[in-house]
Design a protein around this motif. Structure first.
Motif, PDB file in Angstrom:
ATOM      1  N   LYS A 195       0.845  -1.189   0.000  1.00  0.00           N
ATOM      2  CA  LYS A 195       0.000   0.000   0.000  1.00  0.00           C
ATOM      3  C   LYS A 195       0.881   1.239   0.000  1.00  0.00           C
ATOM      4  N   VAL A 196       0.602   2.155  -0.926  1.00  0.00           N
ATOM      5  CA  VAL A 196       1.202   3.487  -0.935  1.00  0.00           C
ATOM      6  C   VAL A 196       0.058   4.430  -1.275  1.00  0.00           C
ATOM      7  N   LEU A 197      -0.357   5.226  -0.303  1.00  0.00           N
ATOM      8  CA  LEU A 197      -1.484   6.129  -0.516  1.00  0.00           C
ATOM      9  C   LEU A 197      -1.112   7.532  -0.066  1.00  0.00           C
ATOM     10  N   PHE A 198      -1.228   8.465  -1.001  1.00  0.00           N
ATOM     11  CA  PHE A 198      -0.994   9.882  -0.727  1.00  0.00           C
ATOM     12  C   PHE A 198      -2.277  10.638  -1.014  1.00  0.00           C
ATOM     13  N   THR A 199      -2.666  11.516  -0.091  1.00  0.00           N
ATOM     14  CA  THR A 199      -3.791  12.406  -0.324  1.00  0.00           C
ATOM     15  C   THR A 199      -3.383  13.814   0.104  1.00  0.00           C
ATOM     16  N   ALA A 200      -3.912  14.810  -0.603  1.00  0.00           N
ATOM     17  CA  ALA A 200      -3.674  16.212  -0.246  1.00  0.00           C
ATOM     18  C   ALA A 200      -5.003  16.945  -0.306  1.00  0.00           C
ATOM     19  N   ASP A 201      -5.234  17.786   0.682  1.00  0.00           N
ATOM     20  CA  ASP A 201      -6.453  18.587   0.717  1.00  0.00           C
ATOM     21  C   ASP A 201      -6.280  19.799  -0.195  1.00  0.00           C
ATOM     22  N   VAL A 202      -7.167  19.899  -1.199  1.00  0.00           N
ATOM     23  CA  VAL A 202      -7.087  20.996  -2.153  1.00  0.00           C
ATOM     24  C   VAL A 202      -7.222  22.348  -1.458  1.00  0.00           C
ATOM     25  N   ASP A 203      -8.060  22.439  -0.445  1.00  0.00           N
ATOM     26  CA  ASP A 203      -8.240  23.703   0.275  1.00  0.00           C
ATOM     27  C   ASP A 203      -6.974  24.162   0.989  1.00  0.00           C
ATOM     28  N   SER A 204      -5.957  23.299   1.084  1.00  0.00           N
ATOM     29  CA  SER A 204      -4.726  23.681   1.775  1.00  0.00           C
ATOM     30  C   SER A 204      -3.663  24.238   0.830  1.00  0.00           C
ATOM     31  N   ILE A 205      -4.016  24.456  -0.439  1.00  0.00           N
ATOM     32  CA  ILE A 205      -3.056  25.024  -1.398  1.00  0.00           C
ATOM     33  C   ILE A 205      -2.591  26.386  -0.907  1.00  0.00           C
ATOM     34  N   ASN A 206      -1.268  26.600  -0.990  1.00  0.00           N
ATOM     35  CA  ASN A 206      -0.702  27.880  -0.604  1.00  0.00           C
ATOM     36  C   ASN A 206       0.416  28.224  -1.572  1.00  0.00           C
ATOM     37  N   THR A 207       0.236  29.323  -2.309  1.00  0.00           N
ATOM     38  CA  THR A 207       1.269  29.829  -3.216  1.00  0.00           C
ATOM     39  C   THR A 207       1.796  31.179  -2.745  1.00  0.00           C
ATOM     40  N   ASN A 208       1.499  31.524  -1.488  1.00  0.00           N
ATOM     41  CA  ASN A 208       1.882  32.819  -0.914  1.00  0.00           C
ATOM     42  C   ASN A 208       1.215  33.994  -1.616  1.00  0.00           C
ATOM     43  N   ASN A 209       0.038  33.724  -2.223  1.00  0.00           N
ATOM     44  CA  ASN A 209      -0.748  34.782  -2.849  1.00  0.00           C
ATOM     45  C   ASN A 209      -2.216  34.375  -2.721  1.00  0.00           C
ATOM     46  N   GLU A 210      -2.935  35.044  -1.852  1.00  0.00           N
ATOM     47  CA  GLU A 210      -4.311  34.654  -1.548  1.00  0.00           C
ATOM     48  C   GLU A 210      -5.216  34.677  -2.779  1.00  0.00           C
ATOM     49  N   GLN A 211      -5.062  35.672  -3.630  1.00  0.00           N
ATOM     50  CA  GLN A 211      -5.891  35.760  -4.839  1.00  0.00           C
ATOM     51  C   GLN A 211      -5.630  34.571  -5.769  1.00  0.00           C
ATOM     52  N   ARG A 212      -4.371  34.218  -5.940  1.00  0.00           N
ATOM     53  CA  ARG A 212      -4.021  33.079  -6.791  1.00  0.00           C
ATOM     54  C   ARG A 212      -4.514  31.775  -6.167  1.00  0.00           C
ATOM     55  N   ASP A 213      -4.369  31.644  -4.842  1.00  0.00           N
ATOM     56  CA  ASP A 213      -4.841  30.436  -4.163  1.00  0.00           C
ATOM     57  C   ASP A 213      -6.343  30.262  -4.355  1.00  0.00           C
ATOM     58  N   THR A 214      -7.098  31.349  -4.230  1.00  0.00           N
ATOM     59  CA  THR A 214      -8.550  31.300  -4.437  1.00  0.00           C
ATOM     60  C   THR A 214      -8.863  30.876  -5.866  1.00  0.00           C
ATOM     61  N   HIS A 215      -8.107  31.388  -6.838  1.00  0.00           N
ATOM     62  CA  HIS A 215      -8.316  31.001  -8.234  1.00  0.00           C
ATOM     63  C   HIS A 215      -8.008  29.516  -8.444  1.00  0.00           C
ATOM     64  N   LEU A 216      -6.928  29.032  -7.839  1.00  0.00           N
ATOM     65  CA  LEU A 216      -6.574  27.614  -7.980  1.00  0.00           C
ATOM     66  C   LEU A 216      -7.653  26.695  -7.395  1.00  0.00           C
ATOM     67  N   LYS A 217      -8.331  27.134  -6.340  1.00  0.00           N
ATOM     68  CA  LYS A 217      -9.380  26.331  -5.710  1.00  0.00           C
ATOM     69  C   LYS A 217     -10.706  26.413  -6.471  1.00  0.00           C
ATOM     70  N   SER A 218     -10.813  27.334  -7.401  1.00  0.00           N
ATOM     71  CA  SER A 218     -12.058  27.563  -8.135  1.00  0.00           C
ATOM     72  C   SER A 218     -12.286  26.506  -9.223  1.00  0.00           C
ATOM     73  N   GLU A 219     -13.426  26.610  -9.878  1.00  0.00           N
ATOM     74  CA  GLU A 219     -13.764  25.690 -10.969  1.00  0.00           C
ATOM     75  C   GLU A 219     -12.778  25.777 -12.132  1.00  0.00           C
ATOM     76  N   ASP A 220     -12.068  26.898 -12.264  1.00  0.00           N
ATOM     77  CA  ASP A 220     -11.080  27.038 -13.346  1.00  0.00           C
ATOM     78  C   ASP A 220      -9.948  26.031 -13.215  1.00  0.00           C
ATOM     79  N   PHE A 221      -9.652  25.626 -11.961  1.00  0.00           N
ATOM     80  CA  PHE A 221      -8.550  24.703 -11.730  1.00  0.00           C
ATOM     81  C   PHE A 221      -9.019  23.471 -10.949  1.00  0.00           C
TER      82      PHE A 221
END
Length: 178
Positions: free
Chosen positions: A50-76
């Motif tokens: 077993k090798v299982l990796f999961t990441a929570d999409v809501d935890s994305i951080n690019t040090n730019n709140e506007q970009r992070d919000t865009h990455l979490k949106s339907e566009d990405f």
């Protein structure tokens, strides 16, 4: 042979991605919340069942709140409908004493595709607290459009805003479970 369970040590692990912006610079992002679970035959990671990796999409951080919000949106990533990125390992191929290829299925935004990542095995040690730990560096590349992350824009001069190629980098420290 005994099954050994390993879990991630989040204080000594990180998961990041890199993408070209305007094709002249690279933006780095992190998943701040992720999990890794591995089951091996004794301490042999080449025989992982077993090798299982999961990441929570809501935890994305690019040090730019506007970009992070865009990455979490339907566009990405469309975090409202697809809460996690998931990788399920299918097998290790040994390249050299400390280098491997890990084959598996990567699921992003509800799309699953086979992917192979490079794994450098750092070794197994017992830390000062008596815990057995194993270290890995994981690298790879994917095409974001393969997973439905198709948003794109072009500058007035015709340059692409976001490249299709995403570089994956992870430093993973696992702790052997009692």
């Amino acid at each position: 042979m005994a099954t050994t369970k390993w879990s991630v040590d989040p204080a000594h692990s990180e998961v990041q991605f890199k993408v070209k912006h305007l094709m002249i610079t690279t933006v780095t992002g992190y998943f701040q919340k992720f999990n890794v679970e591995v089951e091996t035959e004794d301490d042999d990671f080449t025989k992982a069942s077993k090798v299982l990796f999961t990441a929570d999409v809501d935890s994305i951080n690019t040090n730019n709140e506007q970009r992070d919000t865009h990455l979490k949106s339907e566009d990405f990533f469309d975090a409202a409908n697809h809460e996690q990125v998931r990788f399920e390992g299918k097998g290790f191929d040994k390249v050299s004493d400390d280098e491997y290829k890990l084959n598996g299925d990567l699921t992003i935004r509800g799309t699953t595709k086979p992917v192979t990542v490079n794994v450098e095995f750092g070794g197994i040690v017992v830390d000062p607290y008596g815990q057995t730990k194993a270290g890995f560096t994981v690298t790879g590349k994917i095409n974001r459009k393969d997973y439905g992350l198709t948003w794109s824009a072009v500058t007035e001069a015709g340059s692409v805003v976001v490249s299709d190629e995403i570089k994956l980098n992870a430093e993973i420290q696992l702790v052997k479970q009692a």
